[in-house]
Design a protein around this motif. Structure first.
Motif, mmCIF file in Angstrom:
data_model
loop_
_atom_site.group_PDB
_atom_site.id
_atom_site.type_symbol
_atom_site.label_atom_id
_atom_site.label_comp_id
_atom_site.label_asym_id
_atom_site.label_seq_id
_atom_site.Cartn_x
_atom_site.Cartn_y
_atom_site.Cartn_z
ATOM 1 N N LEU A 1 0.898 -1.221 0.057
ATOM 2 C CA LEU A 1 -0.113 0.154 0.086
ATOM 3 C C LEU A 1 1.011 1.169 0.073
ATOM 4 C CD1 LEU A 1 -2.454 -1.020 3.141
ATOM 5 C CD2 LEU A 1 -2.936 -1.159 0.480
ATOM 6 N N ALA A 2 0.393 2.144 -0.732
ATOM 7 C CA ALA A 2 1.454 3.505 -0.690
ATOM 8 C C ALA A 2 0.229 4.613 -0.944
ATOM 9 C CB ALA A 2 2.369 3.307 -1.646
ATOM 10 N N HIS A 3 0.429 5.732 -0.481
ATOM 11 C CA HIS A 3 0.040 7.156 -0.584
ATOM 12 C C HIS A 3 0.803 7.647 -1.609
ATOM 13 C CE1 HIS A 3 -2.726 7.692 3.187
ATOM 14 N NE2 HIS A 3 -3.487 7.087 2.001
ATOM 15 N N VAL A 4 -0.171 8.348 -2.813
ATOM 16 C CA VAL A 4 0.616 8.974 -3.734
ATOM 17 C C VAL A 4 0.380 10.466 -3.940
ATOM 18 C CG1 VAL A 4 1.113 8.955 -6.329
ATOM 19 C CG2 VAL A 4 0.987 6.571 -5.098
ATOM 20 N N ALA A 5 0.949 11.316 -3.781
ATOM 21 C CA ALA A 5 0.465 12.739 -4.112
ATOM 22 C C ALA A 5 1.168 13.370 -5.094
ATOM 23 C CB ALA A 5 0.527 13.498 -2.880
ATOM 24 N N LEU A 6 0.426 13.891 -6.111
ATOM 25 C CA LEU A 6 1.059 14.821 -6.999
ATOM 26 C C LEU A 6 1.885 16.062 -6.558
ATOM 27 C CD1 LEU A 6 -1.793 15.097 -9.815
ATOM 28 C CD2 LEU A 6 -0.046 13.478 -9.780
ATOM 29 N N LEU A 7 2.989 16.137 -7.280
ATOM 30 C CA LEU A 7 3.634 17.457 -7.077
ATOM 31 C C LEU A 7 3.482 18.522 -7.993
ATOM 32 C CD1 LEU A 7 7.199 15.816 -6.039
ATOM 33 C CD2 LEU A 7 5.580 16.982 -4.500
ATOM 34 N N ARG A 8 3.743 19.588 -8.252
ATOM 35 C CA ARG A 8 3.367 20.802 -9.032
ATOM 36 C C ARG A 8 3.658 20.087 -10.583
ATOM 37 N NH1 ARG A 8 4.623 25.406 -7.265
ATOM 38 N NH2 ARG A 8 3.046 24.687 -5.982
ATOM 39 N N GLY A 9 2.525 20.199 -11.279
ATOM 40 C CA GLY A 9 2.397 20.216 -12.541
ATOM 41 C C GLY A 9 2.841 18.598 -12.986
ATOM 42 N N GLY A 10 2.728 17.640 -12.145
ATOM 43 C CA GLY A 10 3.107 16.462 -12.142
ATOM 44 C C GLY A 10 2.050 15.342 -12.927
ATOM 45 N N ARG A 11 0.700 15.965 -13.288
ATOM 46 C CA ARG A 11 -0.325 14.928 -13.505
ATOM 47 C C ARG A 11 -0.167 14.409 -14.766
ATOM 48 N NH1 ARG A 11 -5.517 14.130 -11.961
ATOM 49 N NH2 ARG A 11 -5.410 15.627 -10.558
ATOM 50 N N ASP A 12 0.318 15.023 -15.569
ATOM 51 C CA ASP A 12 0.356 14.589 -17.046
ATOM 52 C C ASP A 12 1.582 13.395 -16.969
ATOM 53 O OD1 ASP A 12 -0.505 17.405 -19.048
ATOM 54 O OD2 ASP A 12 -1.652 15.883 -17.959
#
Lengths: 979, 181
Positions: free
Chosen positions: B28-39
């Motif tokens: 299991l892991a939590h993932v959080a986007l960093l700035r501008g990382g979605r694409d």
């Protein structure tokens, strides 16, 4: 009272007789009876005594609007007061007792109150029983309180369970009378998710009580067919024995399902009641209407009943509530009762119609039954002691007395619109209907159908239901079945001239027309003031059948129309709801969830005592067999740590993983001191302030990488700090590129402290990492036996100490292993003793009122950066040198015990709050010093070392002299840190 | 510690019409986007796992693992493979922050005809197949315990993740909720 069971008819099951008792006497009824119908069928008419005047009272209605027939149901722990006999489903062995009377219902000493009724008018407790003043608190008020209330709670623990549940639908239909059934059919046939909620055990509403026709056949048959169709529709859920008691924000409705109340005892595993939260896209309120009484003298006597209720008893329960009846009506609707009485052969003595003219066809019904018909007439009073014997009637020709034992009263109908007002809508007075109807901004998505909207005739009810149901479903309207004849014309009658004796406008709270007049005289003229001053409408029935009479009277007395006078808003719950239902499963230990640490089982096996810290259970101390005194245990643990090595589970302290290029800047922003300068592989103690400059939390934060930190918080503030960081990240500093994760649960964390701690860990980890080489405040990460480990060299105890973090699922095994290597487990008490010995601040000092300077941590406020709390911490009030500041305390006489909370006074100063100079925040018995020690906040404390002050604790009777000293009691040079 | 990790749930109830099992040894892991990382995150996940990153409160599926959306830019990664969190951290370096949560949560799988009735007692979210369905995800509370839930299939099967420390209280809720509605 001579009620009796009819030979034929009714919806009862004569093949299933049931035995029950009332006030200890045995009776019998049938399956399908309510307690009320069974009592009436057995000729019982007297069922209670009124609240204030202890007047004899009987059954008035056949539904949940019943004001009088409140009984204690069941005995023992399940005894429930104030249950309405009209809604209790009869079961075999039912036990019920009347309330509010002594020694018996028939002979109630309390009836003497009636003699004093001029004293006991509305608001009497504001004007009487005032002298002598001391008697109020000791005698009068307790006596008045004892007399107040109806019924007695059992006082025992509730043996039943309650549940809560959630439901969602496209359309919620409240009420399964003709309108509700129609609406549910219309929407259900269109495939919408429908929830149909009905208070009764059967669907049909007044179709079960009145002799009406639909499509040329008995209306009850139509109801049965509709019920069968609804049961078969897959998207329709029918909930019987369920009352919607409130409309709330968010299109949410509260409903109470009486799952097992109709059974003697709930079967194992079944809750007694279930509280539902129903979220409905649309709602149709089809709750019907409640019949009003009329304000004649003695309108509360047993034997005076709602005309519609009489029909219900005749038609649904096959019970004649009397032997010789009089009907008092203000409209055509009441005449249905005359016809129904005649149809079963109950003698009808007279029909008293308040209108000047009556439809000749109706009058003919009465004449054929041998009844006198008086028009333009009114009942002015009733006669009889504990049961009706006669009525006094007045018309244009004069007065007469008519013998009877049943008076059926048809005073008009009040739409049951309470739910429409729960979110603040004000109803509108409809002059033609002589009643309030729903108006204003209804709860979003709610429409009102049928009698609840003031559309009283059966044809209108059906039409409303089918139309609104189709609208709610976005479907084409379906054909409406043809309704047979129904009557509804009414002429309002708000006052009865010549009424003699008490005319009640609230039966349950014993409020009369005289009380309304008193309120008007004394200036309580708004209906909301009238309500609170007289308690009109404030009983469990919320004034359903009579309060409007009070409002109409107030309108007349104040020279306003009823429309202008208005009516009070209703509030949930519509009917009383047991508190247990609101609690659901959150009872006792399970009031809130518990959080257990990774080493919980080990601690429990070791005989630890636990303390609640928020939701967490933490081991407080580990008593060994033979240790009876907690203090001895704690002292042993402290000495074991300071003399050897101990292990404590510190998993509960919040752990927040902070990653990203903006991590350092975020930490510099939230902490008073600087973290961007912290080297990788080091940890630092941090102080976090609130916006207003007061200290919020503290902890140690370690830098694991260039853009990777892990923060620790106190246990109590873990969630709060996480929220705070998210707020800072998302709202205050959105330009920072950083993410925060709560990892409190991921890592089990253990403090291993004492002069032998390094040795122990070297033995354990030595093959992988050189523990001895880790510098103070250093941190290192490595793998051990396949697991990731983080090792911190931190000390809360002042000893050479480490914290080991490892995946929580291995925490229990780790604790056992370290104990097997010789560490002594210690709990939160020993942890607390040691930190007090070292003068470390904790929650008691971070109390929401202290600044960094107060705590001796002013040097931590960084000069070169902006941070939360910096500006407001500079306010003159917060930088005043006279503020109480942190120092230590020892009892002058070393045997004395110190108490947290004691206030400090200069010797000789009078013990007043004005002279108080601070208070003791934390105390402990120090096994290292052999006496009690304390931390506290003292005005100019740091400059008063050596002084003696008084520690004054009037709450627990403590008053001793203490010496002001440094807060660091043990190892002041901090040598043991590096030991 | 060479022994396997303890399960989060010491005992599990058996409510009527529902099979309750603990999903153990998950990554299991939590993932959080960093700035501008979605694409960039979407691109890398597609390339490495064939995963299409979905919008909104839904699951994004790949072989052996799924990303459960827990917010506009955060996910819980749930994998059969305990090594996945480390793999993800490496893969998404620079465009997302990843933290291992394999021990932070206990995960239960609830399956069977009685699941909707059971969940109705604690979950204040509309789980009707018409509006939720397989692949749906929600972050909610059950009896004051934060819960991440997602629907696996239309048996129906739901997975529920709660903080490890709540396991005992959560099992108690399930045991009490087992009666029929």
């Amino acid at each position: 009272m001579s009620g009796r069971r009819l030979q034929n008819g009714g919806r009862i099951d004569r093949s299933r007789p049931l035995g029950f008792s009332f006030d200890g006497k045995a009776y019998s009824g049938f399956a399908g009876d309510t307690l009320a119908s069974a009592l009436l069928g057995e000729g019982v008419g007297l069922v209670g005594r009124s609240f204030k005047y202890h007047r004899p009272r009987g059954i008035v209605t056949a539904g949940s609007e019943e004001p009088n027939a409140l009984v204690e149901l069941r005995s023992g722990a399940r005894r429930e007061p104030n249950t309405k006999a009209t809604t209790i489903e009869l079961f075999d062995g039912l036990e019920a007792t009347s309330q509010n009377r002594w020694p018996s219902l028939g002979f109630d000493v309390g009836a003497v109150n009636s003699l004093f009724s001029p004293i006991f008018v509305a608001g009497f407790y504001y004007k009487t029983f005032m002298w002598p003043a001391a008697f109020w608190e000791k005698l009068y008020e307790p006596a008045i309180r004892r007399a107040a209330g109806l019924g007695r709670a059992s006082g025992e623990a509730d043996p039943d369970t309650y549940e809560k549940a959630n439901a969602f639908c496209d359309l919620l239909v409240i009420g399964a009378g003709p309108s509700g059934l129609a609406a549910a059919l219309a929407a259900g046939r269109a495939g919408r998710r429908v929830i149909l909620v009905e208070e009764d055990r059967e669907l049909g509403g007044r179709l079960l009580a009145d002799r009406l026709e639909i499509d040329g056949a008995p209306a009850a048959d139509w109801a049965a067919v509709a019920a069968a169709e609804l049961a078969a529709l897959p998207s329709v859920r029918v909930m019987t024995r369920t009352t919607v008691f409130g409309a709330y924000d968010g299109e949410t409705y509260g409903a109470l399902e009486r799952v097992a109340d109709h059974l003697p005892v709930p079967p194992p595993g079944m809750p007694r009641q279930r509280l539902w939260r129903i979220v409905a896209g649309r709602c149709i309120l089809a709750a019907g209407a409640v019949e009003r009484t009329l304000p004649f003298g003695g309108n509360d006597r047993p034997g005076v009943m709602s005309a519609a209720a009489v029909r219900s008893y005749l038609n649904r329960y096959a019970v004649a509530p009397g032997g010789r009846a009089v009907l008092f009506t203000t409209g055509d609707d009441g005449w249905k009762t005359a016809a129904d009485l005649a149809a079963v052969g109950v003698e009808l003595a007279a029909v008293i119609d308040a209108r000047a003219e009556v439809d000749p066809a109706l009058a003919e019904v009465a004449r054929r039954a041998g009844a006198q018909v008086l028009t333009g007439a009114r009942v002015t009073a009733t006669r009889g002691g504990r049961a009706l014997r006669a009525v006094e009637v007045q018309d244009g020709r004069g007065r007469q007395r008519i013998a009877c034992d049943l008076l059926a009263v048809a005073g008009g109908w009040n739409p049951a619109l309470a739910l429409t007002t729960h979110l603040g809508a004000k109803p509108h007075f409809d002059e033609a209907l002589a009643a309030f109807v729903p108006a204003g901004r209804l709860p979003p998505g709610m429409a009102v159908a049928g009698a609840a909207a003031g559309h009283l005739s059966l044809a209108d009810c059906l039409a409303d239901g089918f139309r609104l149901g189709a609208e709610a479903a976005g479907a084409a309207p379906s054909p409406v079945p043809a309704a047979g004849p129904d009557a509804s014309a009414v002429r309002p009658l708000w006052q009865v001239e010549g009424a003699k004796g008490k005319a009640f406008v609230d039966f349950q709270n014993d409020v009369t027309t005289k009380d309304v007049a008193l309120a008007a005289r004394e200036g309580f003229r708004s209906v909301e003031h009238l309500k609170r001053y007289t308690t009109l409408g404030m009983a469990t029935d919320q004034g359903k059948n009579a309060a409007l009479l009070g409002h109409a009277l107030m309108a007349e007395l104040t020279g306003r129309g009823i429309a202008e006078t208005g009516t009070t808003r209703f509030r949930p719950p519509y009917v009383p709801v047991a508190i247990g239902a609101f609690g659901g499963t959150a009872r006792g230990r399970h009031f809130r969830p518990s959080r257990l640490t990774p080493s919980h089982d080990f601690a429990a096996e070791s005989g630890a005592s636990f303390v609640e810290v928020g939701q967490w259970l933490r081991a407080q101390w580990y008593a060994r067999p033979g240790e009876d005194d907690w203090l001895a245990t704690v002292n042993r643990e402290v000495k074991a740590v300071r003399g050897g090595v101990g292990i404590c589970d510190v998993t509960t302290l919040g752990k927040i993983d902070i990653q990203g290029p903006g991590a350092a800047a975020l930490l510099d922003f939230v902490y008073a001191n600087t973290f961007s300068t912290l080297a990788v592989g080091k940890a630092r103690y941090g102080l976090m302030l609130r916006e207003d400059g007061i200290v919020m939390d503290d902890g140690t934060t370690a830098r694991l990488g260039e853009t990777h930190y892990v923060m620790s918080t106190t246990t109590a503030n873990a969630a709060k700090v996480m929220q705070h960081l998210e707020f800072c990240r998302q709202v205050l500093r959105p330009e920072l590129d950083v993410a925060c994760f709560s990892v409190t649960e991921q890592w089990g964390q253990f403090s291993i402290a004492g002069p032998d701690a390094c040795d122990l860990l070297q033995r354990l980890f030595g093959d992988v990492v050189d523990v001895a080489a880790l510098p103070y405040m250093g941190v290192t990460a490595f793998r051990f036996e396949g697991l990731p480990i983080r090792l911190f060299r931190l000390s809360f105890s002042g000893e050479r100490a480490y914290e080991v973090a490892l995946p929580a699922g291995h925490g229990d095994a780790f604790m056992r292993r370290v104990c097997a290597l010789g560490a002594v487990p210690y709990g939160t008490e020993a942890l607390g003793v040691m930190r007090i010995e070292k003068g470390h601040v904790a929650g008691n000092e971070l109390n929401g009122q202290t600044t960094a300077a107060d705590l001796g941590l002013g040097r931590m406020m960084a000069k070169g950066k902006d941070f939360i709390g910096k500006v407001l911490a500079g306010r003159p009030g917060l930088t005043d040198p006279a503020r109480p500041a942190l120092v230590g305390f020892k009892p002058v006489d070393r045997v004395h015990r110190l108490r947290a909370g004691a206030h400090f006074l200069r010797p000789g100063a009078e013990a007043t709050i004005e002279n108080a100079e601070g208070h003791m925040t934390s105390v402990a018995f120090s096994p290292m010093l052999g006496h009690w020690i304390g931390l506290g906040l003292l005005v100019r404390g740091p400059s008063r070392l050596g002084e003696r002050v008084r520690a004054y604790d009037p709450v627990r009777g403590g008053d001793i002299e203490v010496e002001v000293c440094s807060p660091v009691f043990y190892d002041p040079e901090g040598r043991r840190l590096h030991g | 510690m060479a022994e396997p990790a303890r399960p989060a749930f010491a005992e599990l109830p058996a409510p009527a019409g529902v099979t309750v099992t603990e999903r153990r040894n998950l990554g299991l892991a939590h993932v959080a986007l960093l700035r501008g990382g979605r694409d960039e995150v979407g691109r890398r996940l597609k390339e490495a796992f064939g995963l299409d990153l979905a919008e909104g409160p839904r699951c994004s599926l790949a072989e052996g693992f799924r990303l459960v959306a827990t917010g506009p830019s955060t996910w819980l990664a749930v994998a059969e493979d305990p090594e996945l969190p480390a793999r993800l951290a490496g893969l998404l370096e620079g465009c997302a922050a990843v933290v291992d949560q394999s021990h932070g949560y206990g995960v239960l799988r609830l399956s069977g005809p009685g699941v909707f009735e059971l969940l109705a007692k604690g979950v204040a979210i509309d789980l009707d197949p018409a509006v939720f369905g397989p692949g749906g995800a929600a972050v909610t509370q059950v009896e004051h315990m934060g819960t991440i839930l997602w629907q696996v299939d239309d048996a129906p099967t739901f997975d529920l993740a709660v903080f490890r420390s709540y396991a005992g209280s959560f099992a108690h809720f399930l045991a009490g909720a087992g009666g029929a509605v």
